[in-house]
Design an enzyme around this catalytic site. Structure first.
Site, PDB file in Angstrom:
ATOM      1  N   HIS A   1     -29.792  77.744  40.838  1.00  0.00           N
ATOM      2  CA  HIS A   1     -29.916  76.371  41.219  1.00  0.00           C
ATOM      3  C   HIS A   1     -30.110  75.503  40.062  1.00  0.00           C
ATOM      4  O   HIS A   1     -30.545  76.200  38.930  1.00  0.00           O
ATOM      5  CB  HIS A   1     -31.286  76.027  42.344  1.00  0.00           C
ATOM      6  CG  HIS A   1     -30.492  76.460  43.629  1.00  0.00           C
ATOM      7  ND1 HIS A   1     -30.911  76.261  44.805  1.00  0.00           N
ATOM      8  CD2 HIS A   1     -29.365  77.361  44.169  1.00  0.00           C
ATOM      9  CE1 HIS A   1     -30.268  76.668  45.834  1.00  0.00           C
ATOM     10  NE2 HIS A   1     -29.386  77.513  45.478  1.00  0.00           N
TER      11      HIS A   1
ATOM     12  N   GLU B   1     -32.548  73.430  39.246  1.00  0.00           N
ATOM     13  CA  GLU B   1     -34.065  73.467  38.934  1.00  0.00           C
ATOM     14  C   GLU B   1     -34.318  74.770  38.127  1.00  0.00           C
ATOM     15  O   GLU B   1     -34.939  74.808  37.125  1.00  0.00           O
ATOM     16  CB  GLU B   1     -35.011  73.427  40.071  1.00  0.00           C
ATOM     17  CG  GLU B   1     -34.744  72.243  40.929  1.00  0.00           C
ATOM     18  CD  GLU B   1     -33.581  72.191  41.982  1.00  0.00           C
ATOM     19  OE1 GLU B   1     -32.723  73.097  41.927  1.00  0.00           O
ATOM     20  OE2 GLU B   1     -33.966  71.866  43.123  1.00  0.00           O
TER      21      GLU B   1
ATOM     22  N   SER C   1      13.122  60.106  49.813  1.00  0.00           N
ATOM     23  CA  SER C   1      11.828  59.548  49.460  1.00  0.00           C
ATOM     24  C   SER C   1      11.561  59.716  48.010  1.00  0.00           C
ATOM     25  O   SER C   1      10.141  59.443  47.341  1.00  0.00           O
ATOM     26  CB  SER C   1      10.874  60.546  50.211  1.00  0.00           C
ATOM     27  OG  SER C   1      10.759  61.919  49.699  1.00  0.00           O
TER      28      SER C   1
ATOM     29  N   THR D   1       7.102  70.619  53.732  1.00  0.00           N
ATOM     30  CA  THR D   1       7.249  69.818  52.651  1.00  0.00           C
ATOM     31  C   THR D   1       7.564  70.793  51.451  1.00  0.00           C
ATOM     32  O   THR D   1       8.217  70.359  50.430  1.00  0.00           O
ATOM     33  CB  THR D   1       5.630  69.392  52.324  1.00  0.00           C
ATOM     34  OG1 THR D   1       5.338  68.321  53.325  1.00  0.00           O
ATOM     35  CG2 THR D   1       5.419  68.504  50.867  1.00  0.00           C
TER      36      THR D   1
ATOM     37  N   ASP E   1      10.513  69.406  49.427  1.00  0.00           N
ATOM     38  CA  ASP E   1      10.097  68.865  47.963  1.00  0.00           C
ATOM     39  C   ASP E   1       9.942  69.761  46.752  1.00  0.00           C
ATOM     40  O   ASP E   1       9.897  69.546  45.846  1.00  0.00           O
ATOM     41  CB  ASP E   1       8.814  68.122  48.176  1.00  0.00           C
ATOM     42  CG  ASP E   1       9.068  66.962  49.234  1.00  0.00           C
ATOM     43  OD1 ASP E   1      10.191  66.527  49.511  1.00  0.00           O
ATOM     44  OD2 ASP E   1       7.930  66.494  49.632  1.00  0.00           O
TER      45      ASP E   1
ATOM     46  N   LEU F   1       1.848  71.367  43.383  1.00  0.00           N
ATOM     47  CA  LEU F   1       0.658  70.928  44.142  1.00  0.00           C
ATOM     48  C   LEU F   1      -0.401  71.454  42.900  1.00  0.00           C
ATOM     49  O   LEU F   1      -1.727  71.746  43.301  1.00  0.00           O
ATOM     50  CB  LEU F   1       0.217  71.477  45.387  1.00  0.00           C
ATOM     51  CG  LEU F   1       1.274  70.880  46.325  1.00  0.00           C
ATOM     52  CD1 LEU F   1       1.093  71.351  47.975  1.00  0.00           C
ATOM     53  CD2 LEU F   1       1.156  69.559  46.489  1.00  0.00           C
TER      54      LEU F   1
ATOM     55  N   ARG G   1      -1.056  70.153  36.784  1.00  0.00           N
ATOM     56  CA  ARG G   1      -0.143  69.659  35.631  1.00  0.00           C
ATOM     57  C   ARG G   1      -1.047  69.573  34.379  1.00  0.00           C
ATOM     58  O   ARG G   1      -0.472  68.640  33.527  1.00  0.00           O
ATOM     59  CB  ARG G   1       0.784  68.883  35.771  1.00  0.00           C
ATOM     60  CG  ARG G   1       2.170  69.548  36.638  1.00  0.00           C
ATOM     61  CD  ARG G   1       2.865  68.547  37.199  1.00  0.00           C
ATOM     62  NE  ARG G   1       3.210  68.519  38.560  1.00  0.00           N
ATOM     63  CZ  ARG G   1       3.898  67.778  39.097  1.00  0.00           C
ATOM     64  NH1 ARG G   1       4.335  66.851  38.635  1.00  0.00           N
ATOM     65  NH2 ARG G   1       3.866  67.963  40.707  1.00  0.00           N
TER      66      ARG G   1
ATOM     67  N   GLU H   1      -2.031  66.942  51.517  1.00  0.00           N
ATOM     68  CA  GLU H   1      -0.718  66.383  51.034  1.00  0.00           C
ATOM     69  C   GLU H   1       0.377  66.759  51.609  1.00  0.00           C
ATOM     70  O   GLU H   1       0.852  67.923  51.309  1.00  0.00           O
ATOM     71  CB  GLU H   1      -0.643  66.370  49.494  1.00  0.00           C
ATOM     72  CG  GLU H   1      -1.477  65.919  48.484  1.00  0.00           C
ATOM     73  CD  GLU H   1      -1.149  66.044  46.961  1.00  0.00           C
ATOM     74  OE1 GLU H   1      -0.088  65.318  46.794  1.00  0.00           O
ATOM     75  OE2 GLU H   1      -1.633  66.865  46.376  1.00  0.00           O
TER      76      GLU H   1
ATOM     77  N   GLY I   1       3.766  66.030  54.877  1.00  0.00           N
ATOM     78  CA  GLY I   1       4.555  65.236  55.553  1.00  0.00           C
ATOM     79  C   GLY I   1       4.165  64.556  56.725  1.00  0.00           C
ATOM     80  O   GLY I   1       2.825  64.830  57.157  1.00  0.00           O
TER      81      GLY I   1
END
Lengths: 348, 348
Positions: free
Chosen positions: B48, B50, B163, B191, B195, B199, B202, B279, B281
């Protein structure tokens, strides 16, 4: 920024919306650093701003400076040219903020040739005041604002046509103000029949727009409130010659081909309505958008989703257009009003 | 605002998105107005904040003050309690910004009982950092962001499913950044098939989210780019037991009932993905909205109108709901990106 020119622009802004189809103009006359006259154009056909200011200044105008929001006119229209009145008054200096490209013979040149010192001092605020006017000078059509109150997912009602209320109370107040900034409100007969709206500003302090209703049907029920206003008749624009006005309905009937919206709008412009707001259902709104007749689009978007099949999407067309033929707008401003989003856009 | 506490919150913000399902925490140790140690939690199961700060400070920690963005923990989880480590270090003062309501026994009390001076100094910025964490502590579900790129009239494609592209290049850049701020991206098989998206972010400088694809079909074409990434396998969540992974497809298969989205999400949470962006349709997006699974909604709205019948409205449901059952959101912010409007909303 010159404070006198600023005052002249203020005056023009104050009178905007009641001078159609003339532009709103303000004028201030100054001599020895004192304002000796000011005026604004109140109504088409009446005295221009410069004439009013000259009247207030009287004989004092000799050797004074006049500040005008728009280049003084040089032509005989409904009134004689202001440039001539300025020359005759003995004024020796003219300052103006926006050039009037619609003048055949420039007022600037006319004044200068008479030996007057003329200064063009452009300002963005004044320019914004006249963009619509110049546009209209070309098109001879009113400036069209389409107002839409919609859900986030683009619907103005559920598929069962339930629409009260999508946006907030604060939006309703904002719409009342919007109405007063327009010469006329246009809606469809269906909206009048279903919503029974008044389309007034509901406020004594605000200017009331003229109301136009488009319908293909031959009558309206006599219980509809909008026609009960005995002071302000509603103009019904209809196609057939058989439209019937009932007793107690304050209606002026105009006959036009409703499939030609542009022609309907030309009628409004010719009748002196230069700033028209369309507050209507998806059918009429979609026709305005599809026919590229929207100059300004004001969308109030409630942050809610209605779903369904979108029977009452505010923009819905029979034809399917390729994406490259989408109707393009430009976002001018956004603001949150009562939790809803107000987006102002202009035709791109 | 205390500058050291501010630094601790900065550290927590920097590490946000990689500590799931733990909260991101920063800590700063100060003695005689000099920073003698600082740290942040890097990954669930590791030290953690701390503990890291104490390690840097070493023996110097005696009589020092520690500033922590979140109340130190008091329980044995995957690591021993930080409050105990603070007590053992000889630190005499603790300042923290946000109370951890999920602790059975408060770290604040534990520290105070050991004679340490404890100050709770709440700040809005730190509180915002942990809202999602506290929410998740209750629901045991990931925080869901649904991202939509739409026309002004609520469509993600023309009725002919065209689209590319509705929103601007600048929006695409913004989406790449958004991806890096999430642990996982979820999309639908349709999708991916239509497309062929990657995802990814990049960009070498950005953290890559894990990618999840939901499908009811039993295979994907072997030409789809998303499955060709040999470093980062894509998780395909599918119902049937007959899903076939082809040669050259880097896919991990998980079997879940896809009609129960909540259960699918629980799987992601249990697997350590606490910040998930959808992300997808209109079908999958509509399911998330309809099932009330959207915590944050990010809408990129291009100022254009597509029209048609709205076959690809981003929110479309088979059922018609009364207006009072609309899905409610709250607008958090708006911004113009490349001429498009970005609206960030949260579930109301």
């Amino acid at each position: 920024m010159n404070q006198y020119l600023d005052f002249a622009i203020d005056l023009a802004e104050r009178l905007q919306g009641q001078t159609a189809t003339n532009p709103s103009v303000g004028a201030v006359i100054v001599k020895n650093n004192r304002i000796i006259g000011f005026g604004a154009h109140l109504k088409k056909g009446e005295a221009h701003a410069e004439i009013q200011a000259l009247k207030m200044a009287g004989a004092e105008a000799t050797d004074a400076t006049i500040y005008v929001s728009l280049e003084p006119c040089s032509h005989y229209g409904l009134t004689p040219p202001c440039s001539k009145a300025i020359i005759d008054s003995g004024i020796t200096s003219v300052v103006y903020a926006v050039k009037d490209g619609s003048l055949k013979y420039s007022g600037h040149d006319m004044l200068q040739e008479a030996g007057i010192e003329v200064t063009y001092e452009p300002t963005e605020r004044a320019q914004a005041l006249y963009n619509d006017f110049f546009h209209q000078q070309e098109t001879k059509l009113p400036h069209i604002t389409v107002k839409v109150s919609t859900s986030l997912d683009g619907k103005v009602a559920t598929d069962n046509n339930e629409s009260k209320w999508i946006t907030s109370k604060e939006v309703k107040q904002d719409v009342l103000k919007l109405r007063s900034q327009h010469d006329a409100i246009m809606t469809g007969g269906m909206t009048v029949r279903i919503d029974n709206p008044l389309l007034t500003t509901r406020s004594k302090g605000l200017k009331e727009p003229k109301r136009f209703v488009l319908t293909r049907q031959s009558e309206f029920d006599d219980n509809l409130d909008i026609f009960k206003d005995h002071d302000n008749p509603v103009v019904v624009i209809t196609e057939g010659s058989d439209f019937e006005v009932k007793e107690n309905q304050n209606i002026e009937v105009v006959h036009k081909d409703l499939s030609n919206l542009k022609n309907v709008l030309k009628h409004l412009y010719d009748a002196g309505y230069a700033q028209v707001m369309v507050e209507a259902g998806p059918k009429l709104v979609s026709e305005f958008i599809e026919q590229d007749l929207v100059d300004q689009l004001i969308i109030y978007q409630a942050p809610k989703m209605i779903g369904g099949q979108g029977k009452y999407q505010y923009y819905r067309t029979d034809d399917v257009y390729p994406l490259s033929n989408s109707k393009l707008f430009k976002i001018i401003s956004t603001e949150i009003i009562g939790g809803d989003l107000k987006i102002i856009l202009r035709k791109k």
